[in-house]
Design a protein around this motif. Structure first.
Motif, PDB file in Angstrom:
ATOM      1  N   SER A   2       0.837  -1.196   0.000  1.00 15.87           N
ATOM      2  CA  SER A   2       0.000   0.000   0.000  1.00 15.87           C
ATOM      3  C   SER A   2       0.877   1.253   0.000  1.00 15.87           C
ATOM      4  N   SER A   3       0.272   2.370  -0.439  1.00 16.55           N
ATOM      5  CA  SER A   3       1.011   3.627  -0.519  1.00 16.55           C
ATOM      6  C   SER A   3       0.021   4.781  -0.339  1.00 16.55           C
ATOM      7  N   VAL A   5       0.222   7.454  -1.892  1.00 14.87           N
ATOM      8  CA  VAL A   5       0.130   8.081  -3.202  1.00 14.87           C
ATOM      9  C   VAL A   5      -0.788   7.243  -4.065  1.00 14.87           C
ATOM     10  N   PHE A   6      -1.627   7.884  -4.822  1.00 17.52           N
ATOM     11  CA  PHE A   6      -2.568   7.193  -5.702  1.00 17.52           C
ATOM     12  C   PHE A   6      -1.813   6.378  -6.742  1.00 17.52           C
ATOM     13  N   ASP A   7      -2.253   5.108  -6.948  1.00 17.62           N
ATOM     14  CA  ASP A   7      -1.646   4.210  -7.946  1.00 17.62           C
ATOM     15  C   ASP A   7      -2.691   3.925  -9.007  1.00 17.62           C
ATOM     16  N   PRO A   8      -2.518   4.462 -10.209  1.00 16.96           N
ATOM     17  CA  PRO A   8      -3.529   4.260 -11.244  1.00 16.96           C
ATOM     18  C   PRO A   8      -3.535   2.838 -11.798  1.00 16.96           C
TER      19      PRO A   8
END
Length: 185
Positions: A2-3, A5-8
């Motif tokens: 998980s992060s 920051v958004f992961d597209p």
């Protein structure tokens, strides 16, 4: 994973790796050429050890206590050597897929039921322990010979007029031991 920051593209967030666990699968079998021998017969046990892989198997050893009913006996190995003191066949190294045999032949000196049990091992981890032991059972019996020797008491029947002097073998035996006079023809 998980992060913050958004992961597209979430399809690349996991990975799979196939691991091959190192080890060898050493298996052993034991057979006998005659599982119902008579006392005095020759009995031949054949022990076969195989490395089913995946890695080579080092320091392969097969414990095989030769039954005390066999004496004398001869051991023949295709690889390695049998140590009578430790009652072990020191096979050595087996490549993946390699098979070796040992035969034990001896004279059955004492009748009865006995088992030849073998246990194989190597220095590598073995994920299939169920094939590391084997056994074969032998049910032997007494041996005896019956026949004409039972009447061989040192008596040679005499003939009179082309016939035996005695009417039966029983009378011949009784005559020999002096119990009864034989019937004359």
């Amino acid at each position: 994973i998980s992060s913050p920051v958004f992961d597209p593209n979430i399809s690349d967030n996991s990975s799979t790796v196939d691991l091959q666990v190192a080890g060898a699968d050493v298996s052993v079998t034991s057979t006998v050429d005659n599982d119902h021998p008579a006392e005095g017969d020759t009995v031949v046990f054949t022990v076969t050890v195989t490395n089913n892989g995946a890695d080579e198997a080092t320091n392969v050893t097969v414990i095989d206590a030769i039954p005390s009913n066999l004496n004398p006996y001869i051991v023949v190995e295709s690889l390695g050597a049998y140590n009578m003191g430790s009652q072990s066949w020191m096979v050595g190294t087996l490549a993946n897929g390699q098979t070796e045999t040992m035969t034990i032949s001896g004279t059955l000196v004492r009748p009865g039921t006995f088992m030849n049990m073998v246990i194989a091992s190597s220095d590598q981890a073995d994920g299939v322990m169920a094939n590391n032991t084997a056994s074969v059972t032998v049910n032997s019996h007494l041996s005896f010979e019956a026949g004409a020797s039972i009447i061989d008491m040192g008596v040679v029947p005499q003939t009179i007029n082309n016939g035996l002097k005695y009417q039966s073998i029983g009378q011949l035996i009784q005559r020999k031991i002096g119990v009864m006079e034989a019937v004359r023809p």
